[in-house]
Design an enzyme around this catalytic site. Structure first.
Site, PDB file in Angstrom:
ATOM      1  N   GLY A   1      23.390  39.856  37.347  1.00  0.00           N
ATOM      2  CA  GLY A   1      23.618  38.790  38.325  1.00  0.00           C
ATOM      3  C   GLY A   1      23.905  37.464  37.636  1.00  0.00           C
ATOM      4  O   GLY A   1      23.330  37.149  36.586  1.00  0.00           O
TER       5      GLY A   1
ATOM      6  N   ARG B   1      10.731  36.083  42.328  1.00  0.00           N
ATOM      7  CA  ARG B   1       9.616  35.120  42.340  1.00  0.00           C
ATOM      8  C   ARG B   1       9.536  34.333  43.653  1.00  0.00           C
ATOM      9  O   ARG B   1       8.515  33.679  43.896  1.00  0.00           O
ATOM     10  CB  ARG B   1       9.739  34.143  41.172  1.00  0.00           C
TER      11      ARG B   1
ATOM     12  N   VAL C   1      23.482  35.945  44.805  1.00  0.00           N
ATOM     13  CA  VAL C   1      23.276  36.102  46.254  1.00  0.00           C
ATOM     14  C   VAL C   1      22.261  35.052  46.691  1.00  0.00           C
ATOM     15  O   VAL C   1      21.242  34.848  46.015  1.00  0.00           O
ATOM     16  CB  VAL C   1      22.772  37.525  46.586  1.00  0.00           C
TER      17      VAL C   1
ATOM     18  N   GLN D   1       9.425  39.813  27.352  1.00  0.00           N
ATOM     19  CA  GLN D   1      10.259  38.684  27.777  1.00  0.00           C
ATOM     20  C   GLN D   1       9.470  37.632  28.562  1.00  0.00           C
ATOM     21  O   GLN D   1      10.010  36.603  28.940  1.00  0.00           O
ATOM     22  CB  GLN D   1      11.484  39.162  28.558  1.00  0.00           C
TER      23      GLN D   1
ATOM     24  N   GLY E   1      12.240  45.495  38.927  1.00  0.00           N
ATOM     25  CA  GLY E   1      11.657  45.856  40.220  1.00  0.00           C
ATOM     26  C   GLY E   1      11.584  44.674  41.161  1.00  0.00           C
ATOM     27  O   GLY E   1      12.295  43.688  40.986  1.00  0.00           O
TER      28      GLY E   1
ATOM     29  N   HIS F   1      19.666  42.297  43.860  1.00  0.00           N
ATOM     30  CA  HIS F   1      19.735  43.578  43.136  1.00  0.00           C
ATOM     31  C   HIS F   1      20.585  44.583  43.923  1.00  0.00           C
ATOM     32  O   HIS F   1      21.361  45.338  43.345  1.00  0.00           O
ATOM     33  CB  HIS F   1      18.335  44.189  42.968  1.00  0.00           C
TER      34      HIS F   1
ATOM     35  N   ASP G   1      21.233  34.534  36.529  1.00  0.00           N
ATOM     36  CA  ASP G   1      20.790  34.434  35.133  1.00  0.00           C
ATOM     37  C   ASP G   1      22.038  34.395  34.252  1.00  0.00           C
ATOM     38  O   ASP G   1      22.293  35.320  33.477  1.00  0.00           O
ATOM     39  CB  ASP G   1      19.909  35.639  34.780  1.00  0.00           C
TER      40      ASP G   1
HETATM   41  O1  PAF Z   1      17.257  40.094  34.784  1.00  0.00           O
HETATM   42  C1  PAF Z   1      16.258  40.840  34.700  1.00  0.00           C
HETATM   43  O2  PAF Z   1      15.691  41.289  35.699  1.00  0.00           O
HETATM   44  C2  PAF Z   1      15.724  41.214  33.322  1.00  0.00           C
HETATM   45  O3  PAF Z   1      15.833  40.155  32.434  1.00  0.00           O
HETATM   46  C3  PAF Z   1      16.359  42.487  32.750  1.00  0.00           C
HETATM   47  C4  PAF Z   1      17.860  42.296  32.486  1.00  0.00           C
HETATM   48  C5  PAF Z   1      16.157  43.645  33.700  1.00  0.00           C
HETATM   49  C6  PAF Z   1      15.697  42.835  31.404  1.00  0.00           C
HETATM   50  O4  PAF Z   1      14.320  43.084  31.554  1.00  0.00           O
END
Ligand code: PAF
Length: 255
Positions: free
Chosen positions: A145, A185, A174, A59, A29, A35, A148
């Site tokens: 993306g 963040r 991006v 995570q 989100g 995104h 990461d």
């Molecule tokens: O990159 C992210 O936003 C998260 O690590 C993901 C891939 C949605 C898993 O929670």
């Protein structure tokens, strides 16, 4: 546009998609242009696009990061629809972790370096939820993306290791016009920190070795977790004003 949060409804909706190509964009989100670029790419490549919105607690190694993580489902649904998504899947924690997170995926090599070394358990949480989501969504292609990049490599490797059907697609980072990589963040940065933040990407791209870049970042006021060159790519992570930023770039060409 449909928003689905419970598992039974999702399984019924998934049946309708059996005969079409399905693109999948997993997110936590707080959607931004990064995104939306993934969603647009998915909508261009596939007949239907599913976006998941799920803030994945396992995570987060830092409880205050989880607590402060921006949440905005209503706005996310609108933005996802405008970018071409057909369905938003927003499951609850209980749905995703009915097993109490007793079962999890671990990668024992790359996953222990960089983000894995600085955020214990982070990649177990990421790979576990992505495997669960890929099993539920059963996409033709799933989009991640390059901001990461380590995450992308691990998910690509997981898909190969477990013979998953989905094609794992990487999309370019991006950036704001000043070079700062988009991240959910970034909204947490104070105005002063936001002004300094683009220097991270700029310094990371410096021609000097990682140790010199690290010192330069520290001199500029960043609290540095790591700057490392691995397999033709430079990775960095810093804290600025309590907000953690990561970035990376290819050292091999002008990608
Ligand atoms: O990159 C992210 O936003 C998260 O690590 C993901 C891939 C949605 C898993 O929670």
């Amino acid at each position: 546009m449909r928003v689905v949060s419970d598992l039974d409804t999702w399984l019924r909706v998934r049946e309708i998609l059996d005969d079409v190509s399905v693109g999948f964009v997993p997110t936590m989100g707080a959607l931004h242009e990064g995104h939306l670029a993934l969603i647009r790419r998915s909508a261009a490549d596939n007949e239907r696009t599913v976006v998941s919105v799920f803030v994945n607690a396992p995570q987060f190694n830092d409880p205050s990061d989880l607590q402060g993580y921006p949440r905005s489902l209503e706005g996310d649904v609108r933005m996802a629809a405008d970018a071409g998504a057909d369905i938003v899947f927003a499951p609850t924690h209980e749905t995703m972790y009915d097993d109490g997170y007793r079962y999890r995926v671990t990668e024992c090599d790359l996953g222990r370096t960089l983000e894995g070394a600085h955020r214990p358990g982070h990649f177990d949480g990421v790979m576990t939820v992505v495997l669960k989501l890929l099993n539920l969504v059963r996409p033709t292609r799933a989009y991640f993306g390059e901001k990461d990049y380590q995450q992308y490599l691990l998910i690509h490797g997981m898909a190969d290791a477990f013979f998953l059907d989905a094609e794992i697609v990487a999309c370019p980072t991006v950036r704001e016009t000043d070079g700062l990589a988009l991240s959910s963040r970034n909204v947490l940065l104070s105005p002063e920190a936001r002004e300094l933040a683009p220097r991270f990407a700029e310094m990371l791209a410096g021609a000097e070795g990682p140790d010199v870049v690290r010192r330069r970042l520290e001199d500029a006021g960043f609290d540095v977790d790591y700057v490392e060159d691995i397999a033709g790519r430079r990775y960095g992570a810093v804290h600025l004003d309590g907000v953690r930023l990561i970035d990376n770039l290819s050292l091999e060409d002008d990608e």
